[in-house]
Design an enzyme around this catalytic site. Structure first.
Site, mmCIF file in Angstrom:
data_model
loop_
_atom_site.group_PDB
_atom_site.id
_atom_site.type_symbol
_atom_site.label_atom_id
_atom_site.label_comp_id
_atom_site.label_asym_id
_atom_site.label_seq_id
_atom_site.Cartn_x
_atom_site.Cartn_y
_atom_site.Cartn_z
ATOM 1 N N THR A 39 0.831 -1.207 0.000
ATOM 2 C CA THR A 39 0.000 0.000 0.000
ATOM 3 C C THR A 39 0.868 1.262 0.000
ATOM 4 O OG1 THR A 39 -1.642 -1.234 1.250
ATOM 5 C CG2 THR A 39 -1.923 1.145 1.189
ATOM 6 N N HIS A 42 2.030 1.811 -3.403
ATOM 7 C CA HIS A 42 0.887 2.326 -4.148
ATOM 8 C C HIS A 42 0.760 3.846 -3.966
ATOM 9 C CE1 HIS A 42 -2.096 0.264 -6.447
ATOM 10 N NE2 HIS A 42 -3.096 0.942 -5.924
HETATM 11 ZN ZN LIG Z 1 0.226 -2.951 5.076
#
Ligand SMILES: [Zn+2]
Ligand SMILES: [Zn+2]
Length: 341
Positions: A39, A42
């Site tokens: 994440t 990302h």
């Molecule tokens: Zn994580």
């Protein structure tokens, strides 16, 4: 103290800042290590610019020690080793009232919706702190958050000893699910296409299939005398992964959706109907999953630490992100945000 700021796509800046004392109900963690999550990558790629507040301090997979506590905080001692369950819930919405605070309808994820752990001192709600045993190695401590994901996935699957589990996707989360499933007494097959990850998983004693070189369905059929897998964990978040997952379970087998699909993939619901499959969503974790992860890591710590590919000091956080983004032989990358106690 130092903090790393995300300034926009591909831009990370490390700056000198002043620590802020924890407010009422908060604890201040002196951060030792923070892992880079998919994440975070990302966000680094600018895919979540509408959600994060630029400049954003990212990071939510950490270990450290309690540096200070705010007014009204009980049960936490300064100097105690700890990690953080990076969730903040409202306590009032229907999901919270039903006891599902981890999927609160107004859930804030610490380090995404609030400042995170790529800094020397991190203030968090005290209820998010998860204590670690006194001698718990702090590098391993930074893996408790992803290990708690794995523990939650196993619990949602209702995985039992002697069941056949297939894990599709052997990155850090898939590797942790596979190790936790094996520790729970299951037989485990991991499907992974990256050669370096295959090699590491095999070194860890796991049974690995390269689905490009071998028929995964056939391997599972053979392993189960034609019955199929009891549980399939879809961790790859690829359309080919969920397509494969649908073919593998036995009648009334379970598929646990772990991977975060950004686009809706085609799903063969006829297969769900035909074999009476259970399709189970599993999102983040609850406190008992963190506690289970700490207990598990206390006994299987060396295997878990083998997933750490590299550790970079916070001054070199950009290099750490680039190493992870380059892929290849990398599994988990940690950032050292302060000295080991
Ligand atoms: Zn994580
Ligand atoms: Zn809520």
């Amino acid at each position: 103290m130092k903090a790393a700021y995300y300034d926009g796509p591909g831009q990370l800046r490390v700056a000198e800042t002043e620590p802020v004392m924890p407010g009422p109900g908060e604890a201040q963690v002196r951060v030792a290590y923070t892992g880079i999550c998919g994440t975070d990558l990302h966000i680094f790629h600018g895919k979540m610019d509408r959600r994060v507040k630029i400049p954003q301090i990212m990071g939510h997979e950490l270990s450290g020690t309690i540096a200070a506590v705010g007014a009204g905080v009980k049960g936490l001692a300064v100097g105690q080793r700890a990690t953080v369950m990076p969730l903040d819930w409202c306590g009032e919405c229907p999901a919270c009232r039903a006891g599902h605070t981890h999927i609160c309808q107004r859930l804030k994820f610490l380090g995404i919706d609030t400042p995170g752990a790529f800094q020397s001192f991190w203030n968090v709600p005290a209820r998010a702190v998860v204590p670690l045993p006194d001698d718990f190695p702090l590098r391993r401590g930074a893996l408790i958050e992803p290990a708690a994901v794995a523990c939650h996935d196993l619990r949602m699957a209702g995985l039992r000893a002697n069941e056949l589990a297939v894990v599709i996707g052997g990155g850090p989360i898939g590797a942790l699910i596979a190790q936790a499933a094996r520790a729970a007494g299951a037989r485990v097959i991991v499907a992974e296409i990256n050669a370096a990850r295959q090699a590491l998983l095999r070194e860890l004693g796991l049974e690995v299939v390269d689905p490009r070189a071998e028929d995964l369905t056939q391997r599972v059929e053979t392993a189960s005398e034609g019955a199929g897998a009891d549980v399939v964990f879809e961790v790859s978040a690829q359309p080919a992964g969920i397509a494969a997952a649908l073919k593998l379970p036995r009648t009334r087998g379970r598929i646990v959706v772990v991977g975060i699909f950004s686009e809706p993939p085609p799903v063969d619901l006829f297969r769900v109907f035909w074999r009476e499959l259970r399709l189970i969503g599993a999102r983040v974790y609850e406190r008992e999953d963190f506690e289970a992860a700490v207990r598990w890591a206390a006994h299987h710590g060396n295997d878990i630490e083998r997933l750490i590919s590299a550790v970079y000091p916070i001054e070199q956080i950009s290099d750490a992100f680039h190493r992870l983004e380059a892929g290849g032989d990398v599994m988990k990358v940690l950032v050292r945000c302060g000295p080991e106690p």
